[in-house]
Design an enzyme around this catalytic site. Structure first.
Site, mmCIF file in Angstrom:
data_model
loop_
_atom_site.group_PDB
_atom_site.id
_atom_site.type_symbol
_atom_site.label_atom_id
_atom_site.label_comp_id
_atom_site.label_asym_id
_atom_site.label_seq_id
_atom_site.Cartn_x
_atom_site.Cartn_y
_atom_site.Cartn_z
ATOM 1 N N GLU A 294 0.803 -1.229 0.000
ATOM 2 C CA GLU A 294 0.000 0.000 0.000
ATOM 3 C C GLU A 294 0.836 1.278 0.000
ATOM 4 O OE1 GLU A 294 -2.638 -0.246 3.339
ATOM 5 O OE2 GLU A 294 -3.771 -1.905 2.519
ATOM 6 N N GLU B 184 -5.541 -8.286 1.087
ATOM 7 C CA GLU B 184 -6.051 -7.885 2.413
ATOM 8 C C GLU B 184 -7.522 -7.541 2.279
ATOM 9 O OE1 GLU B 184 -4.180 -4.749 4.646
ATOM 10 O OE2 GLU B 184 -2.173 -5.544 4.267
HETATM 11 O O1 IFM Z 1 -3.493 -2.908 9.469
HETATM 12 C C1 IFM Z 1 -3.501 -2.355 8.192
HETATM 13 C C2 IFM Z 1 -2.416 -2.974 7.343
HETATM 14 O O2 IFM Z 1 -1.161 -2.783 7.911
HETATM 15 C C3 IFM Z 1 -2.400 -2.358 5.967
HETATM 16 N N1 IFM Z 1 -3.726 -2.389 5.366
HETATM 17 C C4 IFM Z 1 -4.818 -1.916 6.159
HETATM 18 C C5 IFM Z 1 -4.830 -2.595 7.510
HETATM 19 C C6 IFM Z 1 -6.002 -2.094 8.355
HETATM 20 O O3 IFM Z 1 -5.867 -0.729 8.589
#
Ligand code: IFM
Length: 487
Positions: A190, A381
């Site tokens: 990200e 994710e």
């Molecule tokens: O915890 C984070 C992760 O580190 C990166 N993506 C979003 C998640 C939730 O905020």
């Protein structure tokens, strides 16, 4: 009597449920080779912050600064994954996962960020990979999940163009040591979050609030994304699959049809969803929507950078948690667009304040797959933070379970419409340190009692286990409504 917070007392909203994927669905509907996993990140779980030669990272420094993290919390112990990874992987295996995604802490491997390798740090990742493979869990290694070595921050960090070379050297070290066993690699996690929250908003490490630092860091991250991919490709077997991950949110205008909100939505889309994606395809930055950024960004670009930003990734990791509603406003960071918080809109939201909107993952899979030459997509994710109440060794988390089922259903919906999506990784395997929010929001399928480090598989994890066991789910699965209160 335990009082549950309002969003659990309300009946679960229709947004939880897949609109078009008919229930029941089962694992088999996704195809045999589909990757089913959960994800985690080094700083959020490992702890052992100074152990066996690890150097400090910007998150070790940032969490020490007053007022940066809720309740002054930090990741020095976190979920103690460094020492308890075998237990956590046993639970992952028990859930029936086929894959486990984790990140390496750059400063554990290279305490100074470059130069001498810390053998014991690298050995940890070697052991971790073997521990995954022994349990039939395919390891997916992310090189960078936000914990830059402090020594590199002292040299300017992401705002220094030399980071592209430092990062490629680190990628080589990892590929050389683990490339014989790790088949799936992700370069960055990200980039818009660590660049934007870290260099413009100042709410993540390294805590800068500076437009120039933001643009420099953004451009160098774009270069490192591609150069890191090339470094991996040069040192990994041909069979290795190299990807990178992007945060994204489905964006809708606050007032549909309102010209300024619609235009603001397009600008927000260019920044939040397209900025790091399009350069990899050779399309450059989406500056047609962001004309004011053109000359500012040019200050950091060199001849030949357009080619350097390209890389033929084998997969993109799509990371999605919510949708955002966008309104015109004279606020520069998003180029005269602002996000209207879920709380103000009167919609259900999670402990992060994010709207419960699982359909967002479907919309983003469709959006990313529409690029000509888009690689395979995986959801690397997806998850939700809700408060957990542990009673008698049971963590009943109906809202997270419903969200998980709905998100998985939305992935199936996209797949049925032709999107080449190859996997789903729940965020997260265990509860962990949620950056500026500390340990408050819990995303895990496994509950962590931070006092004792005891693990408890939540009912959402049990749901995943049942689903992965291919037990047909009754049409009502995940649709029970949360009860108002429990004894
Ligand atoms: O915890 C984070 C992760 O580190 C990166 N993506 C979003 C998640 C939730 O905020």
């Amino acid at each position: 009597m335990i009082k549950l917070p309002p969003q659990l007392i309300e009946p679960l909203p229709a947004a939880f449920y897949p609109a078009t994927a008919p229930l029941p669905f089962s694992r088999a509907d996704f195809g045999a080779g589909f990757h089913w996993g959960a994800a985690a990140a080094a700083y959020q779980t490992e702890g052992a912050w100074q152990h066996q030669g690890k150097g400090p990272s910007i998150w070790d420094d940032f969490t020490r600064r007053k007022g940066t993290i809720r309740r002054g919390e930090h990741g020095r112990v976190a979920a103690d994954f460094y020492h308890r990874h075998e237990t956590d992987l046993d639970l992952a295996q028990g859930m029936g996962l086929t894959d486990f995604r984790f990140s390496a802490a750059w400063s554990r491997v290279l305490p100074e960020g470059l130069g001498a390798v810390n053998r014991r740090g690298l050995d940890f990742y070697d052991r971790l990979v073997d521990a995954c493979l022994e349990r039939d869990l395919q390891p997916w290694l992310t090189l960078y999940h936000w914990d830059l070595p402090s020594a590199l921050q002292a040299r300017g960090g992401w705002a220094n163009r030399n980071i592209v070379g430092w990062f490629s050297d680190y990628a080589q070290v990892m590929a050389r040591r683990l490339g014989d066993r790790v088949a799936h690699w992700a370069v960055l996690n990200e980039p818009m979050v660590f660049v934007g929250a870290g260099h413009l908003l100042g709410v993540h490490a390294p805590g800068r609030r500076h437009l120039g630092a933001f643009l420099a860091a953004a451009h160098h991250a774009t270069l490192a994304q591609a150069e890191g991919g090339r470094a991996l490709r040069a040192h990994l077997p041909d069979s290795a699959r190299i990807g990178t991950t992007f945060s994204c949110s489905y964006l809708t205008p606050h007032r549909p049809g309102h010209a300024r909100d619609e235009a603001a939505t397009r600008r927000a889309d260019a920044i939040l969803n397209r900025f790091f994606v399009e350069p990899t395809l050779g399309l450059g930055y989406p500056l047609a929507e962001l004309p004011a950024l053109r000359w500012l960004l040019e200050r950091y670009q060199k001849p030949g950078d357009d080619q350097r930003m390209q890389f033929d990734f084998d997969f993109w990791g799509v990371q999605n948690y919510t949708r955002e509603v966008v309104k015109f406003s004279p606020w520069l960071p998003l180029q005269w667009a602002t996000l209207v918080p879920a709380k103000q809109r009167g919609v259900p939201y999670t402990d992060m304040g994010w709207e419960v909107y699982p359909e967002s993952i479907y919309q983003m899979l469709k959006q990313f797959s529409a690029y000509p030459n888009a690689p395979k997509l995986l959801v690397t994710e997806s998850g939700s933070a809700f408060p957990d109440v542990a009673i008698g060794g049971v963590v009943d988390d109906p809202a997270r379970r419903a969200y998980l089922q709905a998100a998985v259903g939305q992935v199936l919906r996209a797949q049925r419409e032709g999107v080449d999506v190859g996997g789903y990784f729940a965020w997260s395997l265990t509860d962990n340190f949620e950056w500026a929010e500390g340990y408050g929001p819990r995303f895990g399928l496994i509950h962590v009692d931070y006092e004792t480090q005891q693990r408890t598989l939540k009912n959402s994890g049990r749901w995943y286990q049942q689903f992965l066991g291919d037990a047909p789910l009754p049409a009502s699965a995940g649709q029970e409504q949360a009860t108002a209160a429990r004894d």
